[in-house]
Write a protein that holds these residues in place. Structure first.
Motif, PDB file in Angstrom:
ATOM      1  N   ILE A   6       0.940  -1.242  -0.037  1.00  0.00           N
ATOM      2  CA  ILE A   6       0.042  -0.047  -0.076  1.00  0.00           C
ATOM      3  C   ILE A   6       0.939   1.471  -0.102  1.00  0.00           C
ATOM      4  N   ILE A   7       2.127   1.328   0.809  1.00  0.00           N
ATOM      5  CA  ILE A   7       2.900   2.551   1.049  1.00  0.00           C
ATOM      6  C   ILE A   7       3.267   2.756  -0.493  1.00  0.00           C
ATOM      7  N   GLU A   8       3.733   1.578  -1.008  1.00  0.00           N
ATOM      8  CA  GLU A   8       4.579   1.739  -2.577  1.00  0.00           C
ATOM      9  C   GLU A   8       3.372   2.088  -3.462  1.00  0.00           C
ATOM     10  N   GLN A   9       2.124   1.824  -3.488  1.00  0.00           N
ATOM     11  CA  GLN A   9       1.252   2.279  -4.219  1.00  0.00           C
ATOM     12  C   GLN A   9       0.714   3.691  -4.090  1.00  0.00           C
ATOM     13  N   ASP A  25      10.900  10.196  -1.189  1.00  0.00           N
ATOM     14  CA  ASP A  25      11.949   8.814  -1.037  1.00  0.00           C
ATOM     15  C   ASP A  25      11.883   8.401   0.444  1.00  0.00           C
ATOM     16  N   SER A  26      11.913   9.213   1.457  1.00  0.00           N
ATOM     17  CA  SER A  26      11.867   8.962   2.904  1.00  0.00           C
ATOM     18  C   SER A  26      10.178   8.896   3.494  1.00  0.00           C
ATOM     19  N   LEU A  27       9.594   8.647   2.701  1.00  0.00           N
ATOM     20  CA  LEU A  27       8.129   8.486   3.012  1.00  0.00           C
ATOM     21  C   LEU A  27       7.865   7.305   4.040  1.00  0.00           C
ATOM     22  N   THR A  28       7.063   7.306   5.163  1.00  0.00           N
ATOM     23  CA  THR A  28       6.955   6.355   6.119  1.00  0.00           C
ATOM     24  C   THR A  28       5.403   6.470   6.465  1.00  0.00           C
ATOM     25  N   GLU A  29       4.824   5.793   7.519  1.00  0.00           N
ATOM     26  CA  GLU A  29       3.442   5.749   7.629  1.00  0.00           C
ATOM     27  C   GLU A  29       3.221   6.827   8.640  1.00  0.00           C
ATOM     28  N   PHE A  33       0.828  14.617   4.751  1.00  0.00           N
ATOM     29  CA  PHE A  33       0.701  14.978   3.286  1.00  0.00           C
ATOM     30  C   PHE A  33       0.984  16.511   3.125  1.00  0.00           C
ATOM     31  N   ILE A  34       0.439  17.134   4.210  1.00  0.00           N
ATOM     32  CA  ILE A  34       0.638  18.862   4.108  1.00  0.00           C
ATOM     33  C   ILE A  34       2.315  19.220   4.279  1.00  0.00           C
ATOM     34  N   THR A  35       2.427  19.005   5.705  1.00  0.00           N
ATOM     35  CA  THR A  35       3.476  19.402   6.475  1.00  0.00           C
ATOM     36  C   THR A  35       4.793  18.899   5.716  1.00  0.00           C
ATOM     37  N   ASP A  36       4.855  17.628   5.450  1.00  0.00           N
ATOM     38  CA  ASP A  36       6.123  16.794   5.028  1.00  0.00           C
ATOM     39  C   ASP A  36       6.281  16.842   3.331  1.00  0.00           C
ATOM     40  N   LEU A  37       5.111  16.542   2.879  1.00  0.00           N
ATOM     41  CA  LEU A  37       5.210  16.349   1.191  1.00  0.00           C
ATOM     42  C   LEU A  37       4.910  17.685   0.725  1.00  0.00           C
ATOM     43  N   LYS A  38       4.502  18.620   1.447  1.00  0.00           N
ATOM     44  CA  LYS A  38       4.123  20.181   0.869  1.00  0.00           C
ATOM     45  C   LYS A  38       3.142  19.868  -0.099  1.00  0.00           C
ATOM     46  N   ILE A  39       2.125  18.912  -0.047  1.00  0.00           N
ATOM     47  CA  ILE A  39       0.833  19.016  -0.942  1.00  0.00           C
ATOM     48  C   ILE A  39      -0.143  19.754  -0.429  1.00  0.00           C
ATOM     49  N   ASN A  40      -0.582  20.768  -1.334  1.00  0.00           N
ATOM     50  CA  ASN A  40      -1.751  21.779  -0.903  1.00  0.00           C
ATOM     51  C   ASN A  40      -2.983  21.169  -0.878  1.00  0.00           C
ATOM     52  N   SER A  41      -3.812  21.831  -0.204  1.00  0.00           N
ATOM     53  CA  SER A  41      -5.216  21.105   0.014  1.00  0.00           C
ATOM     54  C   SER A  41      -6.053  20.908  -1.343  1.00  0.00           C
ATOM     55  N   ALA A  42      -5.693  21.493  -2.209  1.00  0.00           N
ATOM     56  CA  ALA A  42      -6.650  21.263  -3.732  1.00  0.00           C
ATOM     57  C   ALA A  42      -5.944  20.006  -4.282  1.00  0.00           C
ATOM     58  N   ASN A  43      -4.630  19.895  -4.052  1.00  0.00           N
ATOM     59  CA  ASN A  43      -4.003  18.485  -4.386  1.00  0.00           C
ATOM     60  C   ASN A  43      -4.390  17.490  -3.661  1.00  0.00           C
ATOM     61  N   SER A  63     -13.972  10.255   6.527  1.00  0.00           N
ATOM     62  CA  SER A  63     -12.926   9.620   6.157  1.00  0.00           C
ATOM     63  C   SER A  63     -11.810  10.603   5.417  1.00  0.00           C
ATOM     64  N   MET A  64     -12.084  11.673   4.574  1.00  0.00           N
ATOM     65  CA  MET A  64     -11.437  12.644   3.975  1.00  0.00           C
ATOM     66  C   MET A  64     -10.443  13.528   4.810  1.00  0.00           C
ATOM     67  N   GLU A  65     -11.477  13.949   6.038  1.00  0.00           N
ATOM     68  CA  GLU A  65     -11.047  15.019   6.969  1.00  0.00           C
ATOM     69  C   GLU A  65      -9.668  14.304   7.856  1.00  0.00           C
ATOM     70  N   ARG A  66      -9.990  12.921   8.020  1.00  0.00           N
ATOM     71  CA  ARG A  66      -9.090  12.010   8.666  1.00  0.00           C
ATOM     72  C   ARG A  66      -7.715  11.758   7.840  1.00  0.00           C
ATOM     73  N   MET A  67      -7.697  12.193   6.593  1.00  0.00           N
ATOM     74  CA  MET A  67      -6.587  11.420   5.847  1.00  0.00           C
ATOM     75  C   MET A  67      -5.532  12.719   5.600  1.00  0.00           C
ATOM     76  N   VAL A  68      -4.721  12.791   6.676  1.00  0.00           N
ATOM     77  CA  VAL A  68      -3.819  13.768   6.872  1.00  0.00           C
ATOM     78  C   VAL A  68      -2.452  13.257   6.532  1.00  0.00           C
ATOM     79  N   ASN A  69      -2.200  11.903   6.971  1.00  0.00           N
ATOM     80  CA  ASN A  69      -0.946  11.339   6.820  1.00  0.00           C
ATOM     81  C   ASN A  69      -0.932   9.900   6.250  1.00  0.00           C
ATOM     82  N   VAL A  70       0.064   9.385   5.807  1.00  0.00           N
ATOM     83  CA  VAL A  70       0.284   8.009   5.097  1.00  0.00           C
ATOM     84  C   VAL A  70      -0.725   6.980   6.100  1.00  0.00           C
ATOM     85  N   GLU A  71      -0.402   7.012   7.371  1.00  0.00           N
ATOM     86  CA  GLU A  71      -0.858   5.746   8.069  1.00  0.00           C
ATOM     87  C   GLU A  71      -2.412   5.902   7.952  1.00  0.00           C
TER      88      GLU A  71
END
Length: 85
Positions: A6-9, A25-29, A33-43, A63-71
């Motif tokens: 799932i992490i790879e996908q 490259d250093s992605l973990t659980e 998404f926003i703080t570490d990967l700098k993905i903006n809310s639209a993306n 579920s969308m509101e909870r989806m803030v990180n990989v875990e």
């Protein structure tokens, strides 16, 4: 499907939206998404839509509101896939 798969996908799904390749490259659980990967809310909405398409699932607003990180994304994907089967 195990957590590593799932992490790879997820990496493949979020790659077009990430500016900092080293962060991806250093992605973990625990990667946010926003703080570490700098993905903006639209993306982030695009990421969620891509996840829905990839796994043929529907992610509700709660579920969308909870989806803030990989875990959280992994847990939601696993839950939705389990509901389907």
């Amino acid at each position: 499907m195990n957590k590593e798969q799932i992490i790879e996908q997820l990496k493949d799904i979020i790659k077009p939206y990430v500016q900092d390749q080293s962060a991806l490259d250093s992605l973990t659980e625990k990667t946010d998404f926003i703080t570490d990967l700098k993905i903006n809310s639209a993306n982030l909405v695009d990421v969620i839509l891509d996840i829905e398409e990839k796994y043929s699932i529907v992610i509700d607003n709660d579920s969308m509101e909870r989806m803030v990180n990989v875990e959280a994304a992994m847990n939601i994907i696993e839950t939705k896939l389990a509901e389907k089967s």
